[in-house]
Enzyme design. Structure first.
Site, PDB file in Angstrom:
ATOM      1  N   HIS A 121       0.896  -1.210   0.128  1.00 37.79           N
ATOM      2  CA  HIS A 121       0.185   0.138  -0.074  1.00 37.79           C
ATOM      3  C   HIS A 121       0.865   1.238   0.010  1.00 37.79           C
ATOM      4  CE1 HIS A 121      -2.740   3.060   1.645  1.00 37.79           C
ATOM      5  NE2 HIS A 121      -3.968   2.112   1.452  1.00 37.79           N
ATOM      6  N   ASP A 198       2.967  -3.822   8.086  1.00 35.22           N
ATOM      7  CA  ASP A 198       1.783  -3.029   7.557  1.00 35.22           C
ATOM      8  C   ASP A 198       0.335  -4.035   7.958  1.00 35.22           C
ATOM      9  OD1 ASP A 198      -0.879  -2.158   6.826  1.00 35.22           O
ATOM     10  OD2 ASP A 198       0.170  -1.707   4.851  1.00 35.22           O
ATOM     11  N   GLN A 201      -4.658  -4.888   6.990  1.00 37.84           N
ATOM     12  CA  GLN A 201      -5.550  -6.339   6.379  1.00 37.84           C
ATOM     13  C   GLN A 201      -5.222  -7.365   7.068  1.00 37.84           C
ATOM     14  OE1 GLN A 201      -7.781  -5.075   4.305  1.00 37.84           O
ATOM     15  NE2 GLN A 201      -7.108  -3.214   3.854  1.00 37.84           N
ATOM     16  N   LYS A 224     -11.148  -0.760  10.221  1.00 37.86           N
ATOM     17  CA  LYS A 224     -11.077  -2.039   9.188  1.00 37.86           C
ATOM     18  C   LYS A 224     -11.563  -3.298   9.849  1.00 37.86           C
ATOM     19  CE  LYS A 224      -7.498  -0.047   5.945  1.00 37.86           C
ATOM     20  NZ  LYS A 224      -8.428   0.147   4.903  1.00 37.86           N
ATOM     21  N   CYS A 361      -4.790   2.528  -3.979  1.00 43.43           N
ATOM     22  CA  CYS A 361      -3.529   2.842  -3.085  1.00 43.43           C
ATOM     23  C   CYS A 361      -2.297   1.961  -3.365  1.00 43.43           C
ATOM     24  CB  CYS A 361      -3.771   3.336  -1.641  1.00 43.43           C
ATOM     25  SG  CYS A 361      -5.056   4.559  -1.344  1.00 43.43           S
TER      26      CYS A 361
END
Length: 407
Positions: A121, A198, A201, A224, A361
């Protein structure tokens, strides 16, 4: 509790869009919020809205207890060793920028290497690009396999003794690829590098144990996983955070302020200058309670069923290309012939189906896929097989609508 019962706990999903029942397939962008989170936010603003860490009055004490209680929920959620290792941020983006600025500026120098992947991302690309510009370091990329996965042999080849930081997403927001974080961490540490993850997700969809993974930093966002927008957290190993300098300065992150110099509070507060996102943190704590009660084994299994069913239902649709590996998290990214993804998404929206269209993104990944944009359906705990059926039927209508493209 099955998906149909869970769906009833999300008030927004009980509506029609363009005369059709809403089918929400954009949870990778932001998830919907269960009633428990909404009520928790309402309770804060109605009953004990106050600043934290400041007053000794009753409302201030209540707010502080709930805010720090949310920090403890994050600590448990990630299996961190200490509350000092949990920094509240505005989200994954802010957390990764904090690492790049605070750790990177002090420990990365000219000629050093930062290693990422083409699937990242933008939030996990641009901070490192900027760090390279500031320091004269080198940005390197681990190559991807044809299906969008990573081969550990390539990780071994890319990470060297000059590597100072490896930063990688836990789960791809486009391909659904689940990266082997624990194994990559071992390789990074073998070469003396730190690893930042990261987890935007990852954390909402699978159990994350930062001690088992042995990562140095792990970032995620509340919105999220059923929580409010504008709130997230950074996990960092205490030894590293203690050596790092804050990058935002002001109220409540200080210990002593003189006319010419100041000193900082201890962890975690030295990184939380100003009035924090109090309601957001409390709401994220409620979201953590919600997904934890559901159970991550159940969440993962549910999303696997939806992904498998998606492949089954969409296999019959000619001219549809699905990107990424077969084994994946709850994301299906696709292209319908030569129809622009924005046009596909517009037709689906007319049927009440919400998907994401664009570059997500992830422009370097779009270039790697040799496309300008894609459409993406992403699933969460409230989605059902009927949602997949609606998507499949909507794509048939999109193909009929743009029949001239396929003639």
């Amino acid at each position: 509790m099955n998906a149909y019962e869970i769906k009833k706990l999300f008030p927004l999903l009980d509506q029609q869009v363009n005369g059709n029942p809403l089918v929400y397939l954009d949870s990778a962008a932001t998830s919907q919020k269960p009633i428990q989170v909404i009520e928790k936010l309402d309770d804060y603003y109605r009953r004990y809205n106050s600043n934290v860490h400041r007053g000794v009055h009753t409302l201030g004490t209540m707010a502080t207890d709930e805010y720090e209680g949310a920090r403890d929920k994050v600590r448990t959620f990630l299996n961190a060793t200490s509350l000092e290792e949990i920094i509240f941020t505005r989200g994954t983006t802010t957390a990764l920028n904090l690492v790049a600025r605070s750790y990177g500026d002090d420990y990365v120098h000219e000629g050093d290497e930062i290693v990422i992947t083409p699937m990242e991302h933008h939030s996990n690309v641009i901070p490192w690009q900027q760090l390279v510009k500031r320091t004269g370091a080198v940005l390197k990329y681990i190559p991807l396999q044809a299906d969008g996965t990573i081969d550990l042999v390539d990780v071994e080849k890319t990470v060297t003794e000059r590597t100072k930081i490896v930063s990688i997403m836990h789960v791809s927001n486009v391909l659904g690829t689940i990266n082997p974080i624990k194994e990559i961490a071992k390789i990074a540490h073998k070469h003396g590098a730190v690893i930042a993850v990261d987890g935007a997700q990852g954390a909402p969809h699978m159990k994350v144990d930062v001690q088992e993974l042995n990562v140095d930093f792990y970032a995620f966002s509340g919105h999220k996983m059923g929580g409010p927008t504008g709130i997230g957290a950074l996990y960092g190993k205490r030894a590293l955070l203690n050596k790092m300098e804050p990058i935002e300065f002001g109220g409540e992150m200080i210990d002593f302020v003189g006319l010419q110099d100041s000193t900082w509070k201890e962890l975690p507060w030295k990184f939380e200058g100003g009035t924090p996102i109090i309601a957001g943190a409390i709401g994220m704590g409620a979201a953590i309670d919600f997904v934890t009660d559901l159970g991550f084994n159940e969440i993962e299994q549910h999303e696997k069923v939806l992904v498998d069913y998606s492949f089954e239902r969409l296999a019959d649709l000619n001219d549809l290309t699905i990107f990424g590996p077969k084994h994946r998290a709850g994301v299906v990214t696709f292209q319908l012939g030569d129809v622009h993804p924005h046009d596909v998404a517009t037709v689906l929206d007319a049927e009440g189906i919400a998907v994401r269209a664009g570059h997500h993104c992830a422009q370097p990944l779009m270039k790697w896929l040799n496309v300008v944009a894609t459409a993406r359906a992403s699933f969460y705990v409230y989605n059902t097989k009927e949602d997949i059926d609606a998507l499949a039927n909507g794509l048939v209508k999109a193909k009929e609508y743009f029949s001239d493209v396929f003639s």
